[in-house]
Motif scaffolding. Sequence first.
Motif, PDB file in Angstrom:
ATOM      1  N   LEU A 249      13.994 -27.133  -1.726  1.00  0.00           N
ATOM      2  CA  LEU A 249      12.950 -28.104  -2.027  1.00  0.00           C
ATOM      3  C   LEU A 249      12.875 -29.129  -0.921  1.00  0.00           C
ATOM      4  CD1 LEU A 249      13.900 -30.998  -4.327  1.00  0.00           C
ATOM      5  CD2 LEU A 249      15.624 -29.293  -3.788  1.00  0.00           C
ATOM      6  N   ALA A 250      11.757 -29.831  -0.849  1.00  0.00           N
ATOM      7  CA  ALA A 250      11.561 -30.901   0.128  1.00  0.00           C
ATOM      8  C   ALA A 250      11.407 -32.226  -0.602  1.00  0.00           C
ATOM      9  CB  ALA A 250      10.328 -30.623   0.987  1.00  0.00           C
ATOM     10  N   VAL A 251      11.853 -33.302   0.037  1.00  0.00           N
ATOM     11  CA  VAL A 251      11.701 -34.640  -0.530  1.00  0.00           C
ATOM     12  C   VAL A 251      10.897 -35.499   0.434  1.00  0.00           C
ATOM     13  CG1 VAL A 251      13.777 -34.566  -1.942  1.00  0.00           C
ATOM     14  CG2 VAL A 251      13.943 -35.366   0.421  1.00  0.00           C
ATOM     15  N   GLY A 257       3.840 -47.506   4.260  1.00  0.00           N
ATOM     16  CA  GLY A 257       2.951 -46.684   5.066  1.00  0.00           C
ATOM     17  C   GLY A 257       1.618 -46.484   4.368  1.00  0.00           C
ATOM     18  N   ALA A 258       0.750 -45.722   5.002  1.00  0.00           N
ATOM     19  CA  ALA A 258      -0.586 -45.481   4.445  1.00  0.00           C
ATOM     20  C   ALA A 258      -1.074 -44.124   4.927  1.00  0.00           C
ATOM     21  CB  ALA A 258      -1.547 -46.593   4.869  1.00  0.00           C
ATOM     22  N   GLY A 259      -2.240 -43.712   4.424  1.00  0.00           N
ATOM     23  CA  GLY A 259      -2.819 -42.448   4.858  1.00  0.00           C
ATOM     24  C   GLY A 259      -2.218 -41.245   4.142  1.00  0.00           C
ATOM     25  N   VAL A 260      -2.710 -40.063   4.520  1.00  0.00           N
ATOM     26  CA  VAL A 260      -2.213 -38.802   3.966  1.00  0.00           C
ATOM     27  C   VAL A 260      -0.947 -38.418   4.715  1.00  0.00           C
ATOM     28  CG1 VAL A 260      -2.709 -36.357   3.676  1.00  0.00           C
ATOM     29  CG2 VAL A 260      -4.504 -38.045   3.296  1.00  0.00           C
ATOM     30  N   LYS A 261       0.114 -38.110   3.989  1.00  0.00           N
ATOM     31  CA  LYS A 261       1.394 -37.796   4.607  1.00  0.00           C
ATOM     32  C   LYS A 261       1.482 -36.287   4.877  1.00  0.00           C
ATOM     33  CE  LYS A 261       2.128 -42.103   3.516  1.00  0.00           C
ATOM     34  NZ  LYS A 261       0.995 -42.296   2.588  1.00  0.00           N
ATOM     35  N   PHE A 262       1.407 -35.912   6.150  1.00  0.00           N
ATOM     36  CA  PHE A 262       1.481 -34.498   6.497  1.00  0.00           C
ATOM     37  C   PHE A 262       2.807 -33.897   6.061  1.00  0.00           C
ATOM     38  CE2 PHE A 262      -1.650 -34.787  10.330  1.00  0.00           C
ATOM     39  CZ  PHE A 262      -2.608 -35.299   9.474  1.00  0.00           C
ATOM     40  N   LYS A 263       3.864 -34.701   6.049  1.00  0.00           N
ATOM     41  CA  LYS A 263       5.181 -34.210   5.642  1.00  0.00           C
ATOM     42  C   LYS A 263       5.205 -33.820   4.167  1.00  0.00           C
ATOM     43  CE  LYS A 263       7.179 -38.052   6.902  1.00  0.00           C
ATOM     44  NZ  LYS A 263       5.972 -38.872   7.148  1.00  0.00           N
ATOM     45  N   SER A 264       4.189 -34.262   3.402  1.00  0.00           N
ATOM     46  CA  SER A 264       4.060 -33.838   2.009  1.00  0.00           C
ATOM     47  C   SER A 264       3.259 -32.548   1.895  1.00  0.00           C
ATOM     48  CB  SER A 264       3.381 -34.934   1.179  1.00  0.00           C
ATOM     49  OG  SER A 264       4.131 -36.122   1.178  1.00  0.00           O
ATOM     50  N   ILE A 265       2.240 -32.409   2.724  1.00  0.00           N
ATOM     51  CA  ILE A 265       1.384 -31.223   2.664  1.00  0.00           C
ATOM     52  C   ILE A 265       2.100 -29.993   3.212  1.00  0.00           C
ATOM     53  CG2 ILE A 265      -0.797 -30.206   3.440  1.00  0.00           C
ATOM     54  CD1 ILE A 265      -1.870 -33.084   3.686  1.00  0.00           C
ATOM     55  N   VAL A 275       9.450 -33.194  -4.233  1.00  0.00           N
ATOM     56  CA  VAL A 275       9.637 -34.430  -4.994  1.00  0.00           C
ATOM     57  C   VAL A 275       9.274 -35.571  -4.063  1.00  0.00           C
ATOM     58  CG1 VAL A 275      11.246 -35.882  -6.277  1.00  0.00           C
ATOM     59  CG2 VAL A 275      11.474 -33.389  -6.364  1.00  0.00           C
ATOM     60  N   ALA A 276       8.363 -36.432  -4.499  1.00  0.00           N
ATOM     61  CA  ALA A 276       7.871 -37.512  -3.647  1.00  0.00           C
ATOM     62  C   ALA A 276       7.779 -38.806  -4.434  1.00  0.00           C
ATOM     63  CB  ALA A 276       6.498 -37.158  -3.067  1.00  0.00           C
ATOM     64  N   THR A 277       7.743 -39.899  -3.708  1.00  0.00           N
ATOM     65  CA  THR A 277       7.378 -41.176  -4.303  1.00  0.00           C
ATOM     66  C   THR A 277       5.863 -41.236  -4.421  1.00  0.00           C
ATOM     67  OG1 THR A 277       7.326 -42.165  -2.112  1.00  0.00           O
ATOM     68  CG2 THR A 277       9.395 -42.371  -3.363  1.00  0.00           C
ATOM     69  N   SER A 278       5.355 -42.259  -5.078  1.00  0.00           N
ATOM     70  CA  SER A 278       3.903 -42.397  -5.200  1.00  0.00           C
ATOM     71  C   SER A 278       3.261 -42.613  -3.834  1.00  0.00           C
ATOM     72  CB  SER A 278       3.559 -43.553  -6.144  1.00  0.00           C
ATOM     73  OG  SER A 278       4.173 -44.752  -5.726  1.00  0.00           O
ATOM     74  N   VAL A 279       3.963 -43.281  -2.916  1.00  0.00           N
ATOM     75  CA  VAL A 279       3.432 -43.457  -1.560  1.00  0.00           C
ATOM     76  C   VAL A 279       3.401 -42.114  -0.834  1.00  0.00           C
ATOM     77  CG1 VAL A 279       3.819 -44.561   0.680  1.00  0.00           C
ATOM     78  CG2 VAL A 279       4.191 -45.856  -1.422  1.00  0.00           C
ATOM     79  N   GLY A 280       4.431 -41.305  -0.996  1.00  0.00           N
ATOM     80  CA  GLY A 280       4.468 -40.002  -0.353  1.00  0.00           C
ATOM     81  C   GLY A 280       3.411 -39.037  -0.863  1.00  0.00           C
ATOM     82  N   ALA A 281       2.975 -39.230  -2.099  1.00  0.00           N
ATOM     83  CA  ALA A 281       2.009 -38.305  -2.709  1.00  0.00           C
ATOM     84  C   ALA A 281       0.571 -38.779  -2.593  1.00  0.00           C
ATOM     85  CB  ALA A 281       2.350 -38.109  -4.183  1.00  0.00           C
ATOM     86  N   GLU A 282       0.355 -40.048  -2.266  1.00  0.00           N
ATOM     87  CA  GLU A 282      -0.994 -40.595  -2.341  1.00  0.00           C
ATOM     88  C   GLU A 282      -1.949 -39.901  -1.369  1.00  0.00           C
ATOM     89  OE1 GLU A 282      -1.088 -44.718  -1.444  1.00  0.00           O
ATOM     90  OE2 GLU A 282      -0.381 -44.478   0.608  1.00  0.00           O
ATOM     91  N   GLY A 283      -3.179 -39.772  -1.814  1.00  0.00           N
ATOM     92  CA  GLY A 283      -4.199 -39.119  -1.018  1.00  0.00           C
ATOM     93  C   GLY A 283      -4.180 -37.608  -1.121  1.00  0.00           C
ATOM     94  N   GLU A 288       0.046 -32.789 -11.086  1.00  0.00           N
ATOM     95  CA  GLU A 288      -0.476 -31.428 -11.121  1.00  0.00           C
ATOM     96  C   GLU A 288      -0.216 -30.692  -9.799  1.00  0.00           C
ATOM     97  OE1 GLU A 288      -3.643 -33.784  -9.075  1.00  0.00           O
ATOM     98  OE2 GLU A 288      -2.200 -34.107 -10.697  1.00  0.00           O
ATOM     99  N   ILE A 289       0.100 -31.426  -8.736  1.00  0.00           N
ATOM    100  CA  ILE A 289       0.353 -30.849  -7.424  1.00  0.00           C
ATOM    101  C   ILE A 289       1.841 -30.876  -7.089  1.00  0.00           C
ATOM    102  CG2 ILE A 289      -0.108 -31.082  -4.952  1.00  0.00           C
ATOM    103  CD1 ILE A 289      -2.511 -30.117  -6.609  1.00  0.00           C
ATOM    104  N   PHE A 290       2.459 -32.020  -7.269  1.00  0.00           N
ATOM    105  CA  PHE A 290       3.864 -32.192  -6.898  1.00  0.00           C
ATOM    106  C   PHE A 290       4.771 -31.816  -8.064  1.00  0.00           C
ATOM    107  CE2 PHE A 290       1.562 -34.731  -3.902  1.00  0.00           C
ATOM    108  CZ  PHE A 290       2.283 -34.620  -2.724  1.00  0.00           C
TER     109      PHE A 290
END
Length: 350
Positions: A249-251, A257-265, A275-283, A288-290
Amino acid sequence: MATTDARTYTGLLTQGGLVRRILTIVFNSAKRLDAQAPFLTVLPSLLSIRSLRAIRNADVLDIQWSDWAHWSVLRVVNPRVKLIVTLHDITSQSAGRRLEQARRPLQRAKWTLSRSLARLLQVFVLKVADQVVVLSDKDRDLLAGGRSNEKIVVVSPPLETSSSGGIFYSPNKSVLFLAYFLRQENAEALEWFIDLVWPEVFRAVPDAQLRIVGTGLSPALSARLSGIPGVRVEGFIECVDDAYRDTQLAVVPLRSGAGVKFKSIDPLLRGLPVVATSVGAEGIGGPEIFTAIEDDPIRFANAVQRILLDPKDSVGKANRTRVWAEKKYGMRAFALKVETLYSRRTRGSK
């Protein structure tokens, strides 16, 4: 560029020179006050005869990144050019988060100034640009300030995997945190994770391993990591696919920070639970995704433990998410969107 059919590529940036060195000193000083200070070191190149001629003859001028958005003033060189400004994140949001976290008066003053300047830059860009590209609906809404604005266009970033198949899951109790650690928000996220989350995970799953991949770790942080059980620092890796092949898994434990996090996609595209924080998942999306979105360190640790100890449900969900991610962030959809954006008529076109 060597693998594309681009007709012409001209490198405009130059190296060295007394003026450039002076501008570098000024820029570094300004950067301490304003995180999005104009990128002054490129000024001699932008004002060169070759650069000005290229702008004057251009049909489209696409300025990328907030640091460069100040150079939207270059449309005076070619008033008829179609000016597109691509904002990879909304820096006023990032500065606002820094302000919320700041405790010392000087820090608060710095981030208050940085947020105000970022907002002024956003107003300026919306006024002078023909189109402003953002990477998510969330950034569009932030930039528009709750109002409708036809200038703002959402273009999802293209982040396809380089190999066929796309599924990288491995059942070896390995947790991946991949980032560029010279960015302050990534280094702070790593410290939060190893201080408050990883000890809980390792206590419950003593054969778990945390893989830290990416360049830019400070000597002090590297030294701290070397003494933590179950942590393996891998540093720079040549191919990003290789980072995902040997993990369960990835964390993405970002807290600023801001914007879409490529490290999440990226891990979503590879069929990995995330597993992400709300900042890591935003955008990008919500539960339903994470696999899990948690801001509390204990709840974050519990989510990681559940996947490591009983991965069946999370792996099934990750595979379904991968299909969605390939459609949304595939190169074909991106190319069609950009082609339409570049060819769309503007108020100055004939």
